[in-house]
Scaffold this motif. Structure first.
Motif, short mmCIF file in Angstrom:
data_model
loop_
_atom_site.label_atom_id
_atom_site.label_comp_id
_atom_site.label_asym_id
_atom_site.label_seq_id
_atom_site.Cartn_x
_atom_site.Cartn_y
_atom_site.Cartn_z
N GLU A 17 4.92 -2.01 -19.94
CA GLU A 17 4.36 -0.79 -19.35
C GLU A 17 3.63 -1.06 -18.04
N MET A 18 3.60 -2.30 -17.63
CA MET A 18 2.89 -2.67 -16.41
C MET A 18 3.54 -2.03 -15.18
N LYS A 19 2.68 -1.58 -14.21
CA LYS A 19 3.14 -1.07 -12.91
C LYS A 19 2.59 -2.00 -11.83
N LEU A 20 3.51 -2.50 -10.99
CA LEU A 20 3.14 -3.49 -9.97
C LEU A 20 3.45 -2.98 -8.57
N ARG A 21 2.56 -3.35 -7.65
CA ARG A 21 2.82 -3.13 -6.22
C ARG A 21 2.84 -4.49 -5.53
N ILE A 22 3.90 -4.72 -4.76
CA ILE A 22 4.04 -5.99 -4.05
C ILE A 22 3.46 -5.84 -2.65
N GLU A 23 2.56 -6.75 -2.29
CA GLU A 23 1.97 -6.75 -0.96
C GLU A 23 2.23 -8.10 -0.31
N SER A 24 2.88 -8.06 0.88
CA SER A 24 3.16 -9.30 1.61
C SER A 24 2.40 -9.28 2.93
N ASN A 36 5.72 -10.03 13.05
CA ASN A 36 5.05 -10.32 11.77
C ASN A 36 5.17 -9.15 10.79
N GLN A 37 5.10 -7.92 11.33
CA GLN A 37 5.25 -6.76 10.48
C GLN A 37 6.63 -6.73 9.81
N ARG A 38 7.68 -6.92 10.63
CA ARG A 38 9.05 -6.91 10.09
C ARG A 38 9.24 -8.04 9.09
N LEU A 39 8.71 -9.23 9.42
CA LEU A 39 8.88 -10.40 8.55
C LEU A 39 8.22 -10.17 7.19
N SER A 40 7.02 -9.62 7.20
CA SER A 40 6.32 -9.38 5.92
C SER A 40 7.08 -8.37 5.07
N TYR A 45 2.58 -5.89 5.24
CA TYR A 45 1.43 -5.50 6.05
C TYR A 45 1.27 -6.35 7.30
N GLY A 46 2.16 -7.32 7.54
CA GLY A 46 2.04 -8.16 8.72
C GLY A 46 0.67 -8.82 8.77
N GLU A 47 0.03 -8.72 9.94
CA GLU A 47 -1.28 -9.34 10.13
C GLU A 47 -2.40 -8.30 10.13
N SER A 48 -2.13 -7.12 9.56
CA SER A 48 -3.10 -6.02 9.65
C SER A 48 -4.25 -6.15 8.66
N GLN A 49 -4.12 -7.03 7.64
CA GLN A 49 -5.18 -7.14 6.63
C GLN A 49 -5.57 -8.60 6.45
N LEU A 50 -6.12 -9.19 7.49
CA LEU A 50 -6.53 -10.59 7.44
C LEU A 50 -7.75 -10.75 6.54
N VAL A 51 -7.86 -11.93 5.91
CA VAL A 51 -8.99 -12.18 5.02
C VAL A 51 -10.11 -12.97 5.70
N ASN A 52 -9.88 -13.36 6.95
CA ASN A 52 -10.91 -14.07 7.69
C ASN A 52 -10.86 -13.63 9.17
N ASP A 53 -11.54 -14.30 10.02
CA ASP A 53 -11.64 -13.90 11.43
C ASP A 53 -10.57 -14.51 12.32
N CYS A 54 -9.51 -15.06 11.75
CA CYS A 54 -8.48 -15.72 12.56
C CYS A 54 -7.50 -14.69 13.13
N LYS A 55 -8.02 -13.80 13.95
CA LYS A 55 -7.17 -12.78 14.57
C LYS A 55 -6.71 -13.25 15.94
N ASP A 56 -5.95 -12.44 16.65
CA ASP A 56 -5.45 -12.80 17.98
C ASP A 56 -6.61 -13.17 18.90
#
Length: 647
Positions: free
Chosen positions: A562-569, A580-584, A611-622
């Motif tokens: 009965e589990m419902k899953l959403r895949i996030e890359s 990066n968006q297309r690749l993810s 999601y490409g690089e839109s949801q980074l978990v640290n400050d390593c942005k452009d």
């Protein structure tokens, strides 16, 4: 008149107290001397002068019971049961037997429902199983061809035992060396030997002279061909005089003698206690155990079945009770082992009447399956006991037992039978542990169900605090087993005949996954717990490393359908944002396709988002310099459980 077989054995075999019991009334003395009719008359005379004590009233009920007057017996038993706590388990059994004899089934069911701790859980399960079985007119009832043997006498004949192509048995038929045993009015028991004919009949029985003579009881022989020795029961005696304990009681011992027609016919006592009688020895060569019946302080009711370990027939242990799966609030006697099955007799209340013959199978953990009544093909409303059997090749199986059913020559007679296959309903025993996979950590309070091939529930149990379960049903060639517990994976498996034959009676583990072991909180979301994995730079191919982790996702889904899953890359910020968006998204789609190809329903995957690089978990942005390992933290895949609270 129906007698309880154990009481008959007491009259014939068990020793009696010869001293005056000062605290007993005249009626009590009649009762303890087995003079039940005289005891009843005297108790009624005494009642006219003063009320009987509860103990005396129970003696009166027992006297009625032994003489087959079940209506009077049940009135006393039930009255005392309602008013007093003096009634113990063996008399509770007699009360239930009396109710059964007087067709008061509703009262039996009511008492069983209350139970009041007098009956063990095993006994309750045995009762439910056998009452259902005996009331179902089962198609598994064996077709016995039963016949009385010519070698029976007008006295008591019982306890058959094979001795090569002959039959040993016990008898009270007299001869010049045997005195009359007062309580029975017949001769002290002795052992006889008859020839088994081609048709199974036993003819020309003669006094067996292969063991030393005795003026007192010799009975219930068992011949062990591998040893050339005979185990049997004998009165405790010395120099032709009976031996008594401090209370004036003479009891029965188990002796061992080498079968011999020559002068060397000595014997020695194997089990001897002046205050306890031993009955029906059976030696199991495979285990070196000597089984017997006795009434020790730890018995579950009357006489129980025990065994001792032996080494070259020398006793090596204290008596061990075989436990509540076999022993009951009634009396159990006459153990006999054949092809991993233990046959014995019991007067427990759920039988056909008096003593009945039961069959149970040894399990891998040295426990027993539910004892199954052999049914009306061999059992009767009377006493049936002392079952033995052997294979006669193309003729099928030949066996013998004793019974006091009408139509015999004496008080008890030996009956032979021919049967094409081993008697007794075959049962399916599934037992083991509900546990976490690859672990011995049990899961308590899981519901384990057995269903038939049509999905109809047959039986269910709840695992105990250690995750152990045990479930037994009449044999089926196909079953479905299911196990459930809240916040745990659902277990379901269909098992066919071949595998059931392998696992029945063996330890069978049911693996269940706890949801908390599969899910972890990450980025404020509940996600499937996995080892970190990464795609090759700029690619979306599923490598072996990635497939290993994705297989865990598939297993989690199958554990919780009965589990419902959403895949996030997600990717890191290195490279072009659009790329990066297309690749993810390509990676998310590749993962979804892999999972679906494993047989997971498409409805399970609620979305596969890149999601490409839109949801980074640290400050390593452009424009920010970071070490590689920090960038790698952003390149990740999450499997978000969207309905955790519903699982």
């Amino acid at each position: 008149m129906i007698k309880v077989r154990f009481c008959v054995l007491l009259i014939f075999m068990s020793a009696c107290s010869l001293f005056a019991q000062k605290k007993n009334s005249k009626a009590d003395n009649y009762f303890y001397a087995y003079a039940y009719a005289d005891a009843i008359a005297e108790y009624h005379d005494e009642m006219r002068k003063e009320p009987l004590t509860n103990a005396q009233r129970l003696n009166l009920a027992d006297a009625y019971f032994h003489l087959g007057n079940y209506r009077n017996a049940v009135k006393i038993y039930t009255d005392i049961y309602r008013k007093d706590t003096i009634i113990k388990s063996h008399r509770f059994n007699k009360m239930l037997q009396s109710l059964a004899k007087t067709a008061q089934r509703d009262s039996i069911e009511s008492l069983l429902a209350k139970k009041n701790g007098l009956l063990s859980d095993e006994l309750m399960e045995n009762a439910d199983f056998n009452l259902e079985l005996l009331g179902s007119n089962s198609e598994n009832e064996t077709a016995f061809q039963v016949f009385g043997i010519n070698g029976n006498s007008a006295q008591t004949d019982f306890s058959p035992s094979f001795m090569n192509d002959k039959l040993l048995f016990s008898s009270s038929r007299g001869h010049k060396h045997k005195k009359i045993y007062g309580p029975s009015g017949e001769a002290y028991l002795d052992i006889y030997l008859g020839r088994i004919g081609g048709d199974g009949d036993v003819v020309n029985p003669n006094l067996f002279e292969g063991i030393p003579a005795s003026k007192f009881h010799k009975s219930t022989p068992y011949y062990e061909s591998s040893l050339g020795k005979i185990f049997y029961v004998i009165s405790n005696e010395e120099d032709d005089q009976l031996l008594f304990d401090d209370n004036g009681k003479n009891s029965l011992a188990i002796a061992l003698a080498r079968s011999s027609s020559g002068p060397d016919r000595s014997f020695y006592y194997l089990l001897k206690d002046l205050s306890t009688s031993f009955y029906y020895p059976f030696y199991d060569e495979a285990t070196g155990r000597l089984y017997f019946a006795a009434n020790f302080e730890d018995s579950y009711g009357g006489t129980d079945i025990y065994y001792v370990h032996t080494n070259n027939t020398q006793i090596m242990s204290e008596p061990i009770n075989v436990g509540p799966r076999i022993n009951s609030a009634g009396n159990e006697i006459a153990p006999f082992i054949y092809e991993n099955n233990l046959y014995f007799s019991s007067d427990i209340f759920y039988g056909l009447g008096g003593m009945d013959i039961y069959k149970t199978s040894f399990q891998a953990d040295d426990s027993f399956s539910i004892p199954v009544n052999l049914g009306a093909g061999i059992n009767s409303p009377y006493d049936d006991f002392g079952f033995i059997i052997k294979n006669e090749g193309d003729k099928g199986y030949l066996g013998y037992f004793a019974s006091n059913r009408p139509g015999g020559k004496g008080k008890d007679d030996i009956y032979g039978f021919m049967v094409s296959e081993l008697p007794g309903l075959k049962t399916l025993v599934l037992s083991g542990k509900v546990a976490k996979p690859k672990s011995d950590l049990g899961i308590p309070e899981a519901t384990v169900k057995i269903m038939d091939s049509d999905g109809q529930l047959i039986k269910q149990v709840i695992s105990d605090l250690n995750g152990q379960y045990r479930i037994e049903i009449p044999w089926r060639d196909n079953i479905m087993i299911e196990a459930n517990k809240e916040n745990h994976s659902h277990y379901s498996r269909t098992i066919g005949k071949e595998e059931l034959n392998k696992i029945s009676g063996q330890s069978f583990q049911i693996d269940m996954v706890e949801l908390v072991d599969l899910v972890v909180e990450k980025e404020a979301k509940q996600v499937i717990k996995l080892d970190e994995f990464s795609f090759e730079k700029g690619k979306s191919d599923i490598t072996p490393e990635i497939s290993t982790e994705l297989d865990k996702v598939v297993a989690a889904i199958k554990s919780f359908p009965e589990m419902k899953l959403r895949i996030e890359s997600h990717t890191d910020s290195r490279g072009n944002r659009n790329t990066n968006q297309r690749l993810s998204q390509q990676r998310a789609d590749a993962i979804k396709n892999f999972i679906l190809a494993k047989g997971v329903p498409s409805s399970v995957i609620t979305g596969a988002m890149g999601y490409g690089e839109s949801q980074l978990v640290n400050d390593c942005k452009d424009g920010v310099y970071c070490l590689d390992f920090l960038h790698d933290q952003n390149a990740r895949t999450l499997f978000v459980v969207e309905n955790l609270d519903e699982l």
